[in-house]
Design a protein around this motif. Structure first.
Motif, PDB file in Angstrom:
ATOM      1  N   GLY A  16       0.801  -1.221   0.000  1.00 58.11           N
ATOM      2  CA  GLY A  16       0.000   0.000   0.000  1.00 58.11           C
ATOM      3  C   GLY A  16       0.830   1.264   0.000  1.00 58.11           C
ATOM      4  O   GLY A  16       0.379   2.312  -0.480  1.00 58.11           O
ATOM      5  N   SER A  20       0.261   4.097  -2.757  1.00 51.27           N
ATOM      6  CA  SER A  20      -0.224   5.425  -2.381  1.00 51.27           C
ATOM      7  C   SER A  20       0.706   6.516  -2.896  1.00 51.27           C
ATOM      8  O   SER A  20       0.249   7.576  -3.360  1.00 51.27           O
ATOM      9  N   LEU A  23      -0.040   6.977  -6.581  1.00 48.59           N
ATOM     10  CA  LEU A  23      -1.298   7.688  -6.784  1.00 48.59           C
ATOM     11  C   LEU A  23      -1.117   9.185  -6.563  1.00 48.59           C
ATOM     12  O   LEU A  23      -1.598  10.012  -7.360  1.00 48.59           O
ATOM     13  N   LEU A  24      -0.404   9.554  -5.510  1.00 48.88           N
ATOM     14  CA  LEU A  24      -0.170  10.973  -5.247  1.00 48.88           C
ATOM     15  C   LEU A  24       0.710  11.603  -6.326  1.00 48.88           C
ATOM     16  O   LEU A  24       0.506  12.770  -6.694  1.00 48.88           O
ATOM     17  N   ALA A  86       3.607  10.516   4.427  1.00 52.22           N
ATOM     18  CA  ALA A  86       2.409  10.286   3.610  1.00 52.22           C
ATOM     19  C   ALA A  86       1.357  11.356   3.869  1.00 52.22           C
ATOM     20  O   ALA A  86       0.698  11.835   2.936  1.00 52.22           O
ATOM     21  N   GLY A  90      -0.026  13.904   1.014  1.00 53.52           N
ATOM     22  CA  GLY A  90      -1.447  13.942   0.676  1.00 53.52           C
ATOM     23  C   GLY A  90      -2.053  15.308   0.873  1.00 53.52           C
ATOM     24  O   GLY A  90      -2.797  15.809   0.017  1.00 53.52           O
ATOM     25  N   SER A 188      -6.661  11.745  -2.515  1.00 54.31           N
ATOM     26  CA  SER A 188      -5.608  12.117  -1.563  1.00 54.31           C
ATOM     27  C   SER A 188      -5.895  11.525  -0.192  1.00 54.31           C
ATOM     28  O   SER A 188      -4.994  10.988   0.469  1.00 54.31           O
ATOM     29  N   LEU A 190      -7.729   8.887   0.383  1.00 58.92           N
ATOM     30  CA  LEU A 190      -7.563   7.433   0.244  1.00 58.92           C
ATOM     31  C   LEU A 190      -6.093   7.045   0.301  1.00 58.92           C
ATOM     32  O   LEU A 190      -5.715   6.059   0.954  1.00 58.92           O
ATOM     33  N   ALA A 191      -5.235   7.811  -0.370  1.00 55.83           N
ATOM     34  CA  ALA A 191      -3.805   7.521  -0.371  1.00 55.83           C
ATOM     35  C   ALA A 191      -3.214   7.648   1.026  1.00 55.83           C
ATOM     36  O   ALA A 191      -2.386   6.824   1.444  1.00 55.83           O
ATOM     37  N   LEU A 194      -4.427   4.682   3.074  1.00 54.21           N
ATOM     38  CA  LEU A 194      -3.733   3.476   2.629  1.00 54.21           C
ATOM     39  C   LEU A 194      -2.312   3.432   3.185  1.00 54.21           C
ATOM     40  O   LEU A 194      -1.823   2.375   3.607  1.00 54.21           O
ATOM     41  N   SER A 195      -1.641   4.579   3.217  1.00 55.33           N
ATOM     42  CA  SER A 195      -0.271   4.638   3.740  1.00 55.33           C
ATOM     43  C   SER A 195      -0.224   4.311   5.232  1.00 55.33           C
ATOM     44  O   SER A 195       0.657   3.588   5.691  1.00 55.33           O
TER      45      SER A 195
END
Length: 433
Positions: A16, A20, A23-24, A86, A90, A188, A190-191, A194-195
């Protein structure tokens, strides 16, 4: 490493973190770039400067790495820094995108907040990415297990980039400013979530690591940096190998599609597919290297194989232009992706081996900086070379791009010669491990 950390669920959950981060990076890179240039009509150079901020502040990752080595928080060296990084990344992405869509004046408080958001993102990304690699050195024994882990999580990152970009494109249809802000805020959040979930409970605890933190804390940052990097010929040589490898493999990022269009007359759809071919090759090579080739060939042979295959492939790229054969170019680009993936898999594994328990964060910060600056210099040098050669050759595209590809081969030869002189086992940091 404890049995709990060895369980498949813990290893899967750890993925994850690279997901993440990927994704960011898509939100901060592709989305902000697209919005600033296309929807808002801002100058490309301005968008480029904004997106260069995380790269420009990347030297801070060396100091951040030393912090995670030497100053545990709540008894943990890695997990708190992963979570803080993280969250910063984010929040920075969400703030930047939410404000940039309102097209603020260049010199305004809102523009300053956008800049602040990108700085937060850059610090967070560097902190999390660097600490994640340091965590891998703590969790996995040096050798095949660590090399395999590094490359398999790199595969996760590449897959996340492909899938994340596709899902983001679907989420933004139909496009509107309000929808963009909502999607970015949700992703953001969600990332970040997840982190946090990926980080908790991932760090091994042992007397060896506790002593390593005490040893790292006993030495000040600058003397430690000078001793392990600046004053060590092997560390300097390894930095040269990283830089030369990146220059020899990444310059084509800004060269290949224009070359295909100008020299072979390929349309936009066909040239865009070249990136796909390269990505497929690189992804396959890194995956197979982590699973099979590293244990079979070893890191040194794998690196030599990757670099050795690149040289004739660049000659094939030029030959495709001479013969006007798009299919040959596509095959060569696929081969370039495969060969680059082989060299990258070896180099990534060697970076995490070129550390010690007490200095993993600091050293990985140095090597990560080498990767980032090497990639940036490759882009700048590639574009500059073609512009300069175009003037010399009178706008003869084949000669200009062929000359640039030849320079790439020169860097690769230099990387290979430097690699042959490298003796990681003789480095000071390895001796203290």
């Amino acid at each position: 490493m404890s049995d709990a950390l060895n369980r498949p669920l813990a290893l899967i959950r750890l993925a994850g973190l690279p997901l993440s981060l990927t994704l960011l990076s898509i939100l901060a890179g592709s989305v902000i770039n697209r919005v600033m240039v296309v929807e808002l009509g801002l100058p490309v150079i301005l968008a480029g400067l904004f997106l260069a901020i995380p790269l420009l502040i990347s030297p801070v990752r060396i100091w951040l790495g030393h912090l995670s080595d030497a100053y545990p928080l709540w008894g943990r060296r890695r997990e708190p820094y992963l979570i803080v990084g993280a969250l910063l990344a984010g929040i920075g992405v969400a703030l930047s995108v939410a404000l940039v869509v309102h097209t603020p004046p260049l010199f305004s408080p809102t523009a300053a907040l956008i800049l602040f958001g990108l700085l937060l993102y850059g610090i967070g990304r560097n902190l999390t990415g660097n600490t994640f690699q340091a965590l891998l050195t703590d969790r996995f024994e040096a050798g095949v297990a660590r090399s395999r882990a590094v490359n398999l999580y790199e595969v996760v990152k590449l897959l996340g980039m492909v899938l994340g970009a596709g899902l983001l494109g679907l989420a933004l249809r139909p496009y509107s400013t309000e929808r963009l802000v909502l999607v970015v805020l949700v992703l953001s959040l969600l990332a970040m979530l997840l982190s946090v979930l990926a980080s908790i409970g991932q760090e091994p605890r042992s007397e060896r690591l506790r002593e390593a933190a005490e040893q790292a804390r006993a030495g000040a940052f600058w003397p430690r940096f000078r001793q392990l990097v600046w004053a060590d010929p092997q560390a300097r040589l390894f930095l040269a190998v990283i830089a030369l490898t990146l220059l020899g493999t990444q310059m084509q990022d800004v060269l290949m599609e224009p070359y295909a269009g100008l020299v072979l007359g390929m349309d936009v759809a066909a040239t865009t597919q070249l990136t796909m071919f390269w990505g497929i090759g690189a992804l396959a090579a890194i995956l197979v290297s982590g699973l099979v080739l590293i244990p079979w060939l070893g890191l040194a042979r794998l690196y030599r194989l990757g670099i050795g295959l690149l040289l004739p492939l660049f000659a094939g790229v030029v030959l495709a232009g001479v013969l006007q054969e798009p299919l040959l170019l596509q095959l060569c680009v696929l081969g370039l992706g495969l060969s680059t993936g082989l060299a990258a898999a070896s180099l990534l594994a060697q970076t995490v081996d070129f550390t010690s328990a007490q200095s993993a964060g600091l050293l990985l910060g140095v090597w990560g900086l080498g990767f980032q600056l090497g990639r940036a210099l490759a882009n700048l040098l590639g574009a500059g070379l073609v512009d300069g050669l175009n003037r010399v050759t009178g706008e003869a595209a084949l000669l200009a791009y062929g000359g640039a590809f030849a320079v790439e081969c020169g860097f690769l030869i230099g990387a290979l010669l430097s690699f042959e002189r490298l003796r990681i086992g003789a480095a000071r940091v390895v001796k203290e491990a």
